[in-house]
Every structure is written in structure tokens, then in C-alpha cells.
Scaffold this motif. Structure first.
Motif, short mmCIF file in Angstrom:
data_model
loop_
_atom_site.label_atom_id
_atom_site.label_comp_id
_atom_site.label_asym_id
_atom_site.label_seq_id
_atom_site.Cartn_x
_atom_site.Cartn_y
_atom_site.Cartn_z
N ARG A 201 0.41 4.53 -4.88
CA ARG A 201 0.44 5.89 -5.43
C ARG A 201 -0.55 6.79 -4.70
O ARG A 201 -0.23 7.94 -4.38
N GLU A 202 -1.74 6.28 -4.43
CA GLU A 202 -2.75 7.07 -3.71
C GLU A 202 -2.23 7.47 -2.33
O GLU A 202 -2.35 8.62 -1.92
N TYR B 184 4.89 12.56 -2.83
CA TYR B 184 5.08 12.04 -4.19
C TYR B 184 6.07 12.93 -4.93
O TYR B 184 5.97 14.13 -4.91
N PRO C 10 5.77 -0.28 -11.28
CA PRO C 10 5.36 -1.68 -11.36
C PRO C 10 6.57 -2.60 -11.53
O PRO C 10 7.50 -2.28 -12.27
N ASP D 208 1.18 -4.28 -8.36
CA ASP D 208 0.09 -3.32 -8.47
C ASP D 208 0.43 -2.12 -7.58
O ASP D 208 0.51 -2.25 -6.36
N VAL D 209 0.62 -0.97 -8.19
CA VAL D 209 1.06 0.21 -7.45
C VAL D 209 -0.05 1.26 -7.29
O VAL D 209 0.21 2.36 -6.80
N THR D 210 -1.27 0.92 -7.65
CA THR D 210 -2.37 1.87 -7.60
C THR D 210 -2.58 2.43 -6.19
O THR D 210 -2.61 3.64 -5.98
N LYS D 211 -2.75 1.56 -5.21
CA LYS D 211 -2.99 1.99 -3.83
C LYS D 211 -1.78 2.71 -3.26
O LYS D 211 -1.91 3.71 -2.54
N ASP E 162 0.81 -1.23 0.00
CA ASP E 162 0.00 0.00 0.00
C ASP E 162 0.84 1.28 0.00
O ASP E 162 0.30 2.38 -0.06
#
Length: 137
Positions: A72-73, A81, A88, A67-70, A46
Motif C-alpha cells: 500500500r505504501e 492507488y 489481504p 501482509d499488504v502494508t508495504k 512490496d
């Protein structure tokens, strides 16, 4: 439970989680003696620990995960950031030049060979396994 109590409970839970990530990051940096440079968090999940590993402006941190979606959020929400980023990665060769990484924090050691760890670490660089929490000799 009313809506206000749920909101307060959620905020408290998030604060406790953030504090735990900060403590874990501080423990890793203390145990490894790393005071700056490129930190790579393999298996960043996460991204909360990844963000916490940027203890000061002396650090640039990158997380790697399938999976880097969470992640990044969470890194954006933490306001770091840029000096902290994610990319990925699903195993194999790490996307770094030889002798570049100062601290390699490894969440899943099975995805990395010893040779690959040694390839990316700079002279004096350190590898640290999260499972179990320890320096990799």
C-alpha cells in the motif's frame, strides 16, 4: 560517506529498482498479449511490480498478499492507488467472481489450485507464473 552521498545513493537504488519492475511488467504484458482488463498479482509482496502492471488506463490491477502494508505504501508513493489496490489474502479461494480476471500473475503457485486459476480467468484470460517466469498453459 556523508549524508548527501547517502541520499543520492538511496535515490539511485530506488530508481534502478523501479526501472527493473517496469521492465518486468512490460515483459509480462508483452509475453501474455494482455492489453487491458483486470490484472491480479497473487503474492504481490512490496507492490512495486503490482503498480508497474498498470501500463495504461485500460488496466485495473489488484495485488493479493498476507501482509499488504508495504505494498500500500509503495502503490501510494507511485501515485496509482485507486486503479491499483491491494487486499489481504493468505491462500485458498480467490476473492473474485467466476470468469472475471484477464491476467493472473502468480508469485507463489503453491497457494493456488489449477481449478481456482481456471475459475477466475475470463475466456481468453491468461495465467503467468513468476517462478519460473512463464505462461501457465
Amino acid at each position: 560517506m556523508n549524508k548527501n552521498m547517502m541520499t543520492v545513493s538511496l535515490a539511485l537504488a530506488l530508481a534502478v529498482t523501479a526501472h527493473a519492475q517496469q521492465e518486468q511488467a512490460q515483459r509480462i504484458l508483452r509475453e501474455t498479449g494482455v492489453t487491458g482488463g483486470l490484472v491480479v498479482h497473487v503474492g504481490c509482496g512490496d507492490g512495486k511490480l503490482t503498480a508497474a502492471l498498470r501500463a495504461s488506463e485500460a488496466f485495473v490491477v489488484q495485488g493479493l498478499d498476507a501482509d499488504v502494508t508495504k505494498a500500500r505504501e509503495n502503490i501510494r508513493a507511485a501515485g496509482v492507488y485507486g486503479p491499483v489496490s491491494v487486499a489481504p489474502w493468505s491462500g485458498g479461494a480467490l476473492p473474485y467472481a467466476d470468469n472475471l480476471v484477464r491476467l493472473l500473475v502468480i508469485g507463489d503457485a503453491q497457494k493456488l489450485s489449477r481449478a481456482e486459476i481456471e475459475r477466475v480467468l475470463c475466456p481468453g484470460g491468461v495465467a503467468y507464473s513468476l517462478h519460473p517466469a512463464s505462461l501457465i498453459p
